[in-house]
Design an enzyme around this catalytic site. Structure first.
Site, mmCIF file in Angstrom:
data_model
loop_
_atom_site.group_PDB
_atom_site.id
_atom_site.type_symbol
_atom_site.label_atom_id
_atom_site.label_comp_id
_atom_site.label_asym_id
_atom_site.label_seq_id
_atom_site.Cartn_x
_atom_site.Cartn_y
_atom_site.Cartn_z
ATOM 1 N N ASP A 161 34.346 -3.636 5.851
ATOM 2 C CA ASP A 161 35.444 -4.595 5.763
ATOM 3 C C ASP A 161 36.812 -3.935 5.861
ATOM 4 O O ASP A 161 37.236 -3.522 6.935
ATOM 5 C CB ASP A 161 35.292 -5.402 4.475
ATOM 6 C CG ASP A 161 36.143 -6.669 4.460
ATOM 7 O OD1 ASP A 161 36.957 -6.865 5.376
ATOM 8 O OD2 ASP A 161 35.997 -7.479 3.530
ATOM 9 N N HIS A 197 30.754 -12.461 3.324
ATOM 10 C CA HIS A 197 31.056 -12.601 1.903
ATOM 11 C C HIS A 197 30.156 -13.668 1.263
ATOM 12 O O HIS A 197 29.274 -13.328 0.503
ATOM 13 C CB HIS A 197 32.535 -12.887 1.630
ATOM 14 C CG HIS A 197 33.458 -11.871 2.198
ATOM 15 N ND1 HIS A 197 33.372 -10.525 1.878
ATOM 16 C CD2 HIS A 197 34.481 -11.977 3.090
ATOM 17 C CE1 HIS A 197 34.314 -9.856 2.533
ATOM 18 N NE2 HIS A 197 34.991 -10.707 3.281
#
Length: 427
Positions: free
Chosen positions: A296, A248
């Site tokens: 993810d 991220h």
């Protein structure tokens, strides 16, 4: 092309085809998926109803904790197999599984600490996807070594139990061609400085992945406890280098962005999930380092859409077009090649097809309407931006055909088991 046990030895041109050769018009290197929580695939579509308060990553996390409490070994296998099958159909040929479902539903440790890893490894073997296993170390619910919450009891390890887990993972990894084993401290809020130092040493030169700076609240909590921002603190306190992947890294200052570039680490971007959870936008236009993509939460598994959402987020925030390409450069080609190279680095392997390495190959349907009249980099631009459906025809992993005519060869076996697993979990 000559293959030796699924590995590209060299590329030859001007060679007459042999009778047994397959011939395809468009071939691409398979895309690495550098960040996956396979079990969350079963939650897709179940968290899109607004609650009574403000919905956020943190309210979604509470739902995720309640959902995972019921997942057993059979359910995890079925969900992971479904996710990995869909990844291959989407053009992902290797997955970095950020695996933290370690303990039994009541929080007790299994006699075999890698019990749940067995389901992940078996699903990878069944589907044929490449695997970099990243067992997660998760010990605390917040900065300062806060004790874990009830919802985190399936994730929790001590340094000693984590070392046993890593050792118990080896037999499963050894069964999968080209598999790698890495280390994954969950986040700065879930590990102490001392624990992170031990984990970094344990990783050595193996892949080491960590969630970081995903949410504004996480940044604020880190500032309150350490007086530094998460990426700033990590770069100051750990020897972050090319084997690291910062997943991220959404909320960075200009200085953090420049320092991450210089470190040689990979930024692990998950644009679909980051959009779904309302995380924010990674400063991709300012970042000059290595990066890759991951699915993810697996709410939607698509190579093209991950790349498209990444670029479109930059376009919307800057009110400009072709933001992530250099002048005169194809945006689709830039996105695809950079993501493939960065993902391979993050997962600890050498990408193949146009150099020696695993024969992880994706062929596109040259007869698809989106590719009509297209050539060169126009093909990648169309793949990322102009196709309403999948362009993928076939996928080979380690030289073995896993997807034919856009459909995984084991789909009829895997799908019914996934449906039964969902029925059990929602009963």
């Amino acid at each position: 092309m000559r293959r030796n046990v699924g590995v590209v030895a060299r590329i030859e041109t001007g060679v007459a085809p042999e009778a047994s050769d397959e011939r395809h018009a468009i071939a691409l290197p398979g895309m690495p998926n550098l960040h996956s929580h396979a079990f969350q695939r079963a939650m897709a579509g179940l968290t899109e109803r607004r609650g009574t308060g403000e919905d956020s990553f943190w309210s979604w996390r509470d739902l995720m904790y309640r959902f995972n409490a019921r997942i057993g070994l059979e359910e995890l296998w079925a969900i992971a197999a479904m996710a990995y099958m869909e990844m291959l159909e989407a053009g992902f040929t290797r997955v970095g599984e950020f695996h933290y479902l370690h303990n039994a539903p009541d929080g007790r440790a299994y006699d075999n600490p890698a019990e749940m890893v067995g389901a992940i490894g078996s699903a990878a073997i069944e589907t044929g996807i490449g695997l970099t296993l990243l067992p997660v170390f998760y010990a605390h619910s917040g900065f300062g070594g806060a004790p874990p919450t009830e919802g985190q009891k399936r994730f929790v390890s001590t340094l000693d139990s984590y070392a046993r887990l890593i050792e118990a993972c080896h037999p499963y990894i050894d069964e999968i061609p080209g598999a790698r084993l890495g280390v994954a401290p969950h986040s700065l809020r879930a590990v102490t400085e001392e624990e992170l130092s031990v984990l970094s040493a344990l990783a050595g030169d193996r892949p080491i992945h960590i969630h970081i700076a995903e949410q504004v609240r996480e940044v604020e909590d880190c500032l309150a406890f350490t007086r530094q921002r998460p990426v700033e603190w990590l770069l100051d306190h750990c020897d972050v280098g090319p084997n690291w992947c910062l997943v991220h890294a959404t909320h960075m200052t200009e200085d953090e962005t420049a320092r991450l570039t210089r470190s040689g680490a990979v930024a692990g971007l998950c644009p679909i999930t980051e959009a779904n959870l309302g995380d924010g936008l990674f400063p991709a236009a300012e970042y000059a380092g290595r990066w890759g993509i991951g699915s993810d939460s697996n709410v939607c598994i698509s190579v093209a859409e991950e790349l498209r959402v990444l670029e479109y987020g930059q376009r919307l925030s800057r009110r400009a077009r072709n933001v992530l390409a250099k002048p005169g450069q194809s945006t689709g080609a830039r996105l695809y090649t950079d993501a493939a190279a960065g993902g391979a680095q993050a997962l600890g392997y050498r990408a193949g097809l146009f150099e020696s390495g695993p024969a992880d190959i994706v062929s596109l349907n040259a007869d698809h309407a989106a590719l009509a009249g297209k050539s060169g980099n126009e093909i990648l631009d169309s793949l990322v931006f102009a196709a309403t459906g999948s362009l993928i025809d076939r996928v080979w992993r380690y030289g073995r055909l896993q997807v034919q005519d856009g459909r995984h060869i084991m789909r009829d076996r895997i799908l019914p088991k996934y449906v039964r697993a969902l029925e059990t979990l929602r009963a």
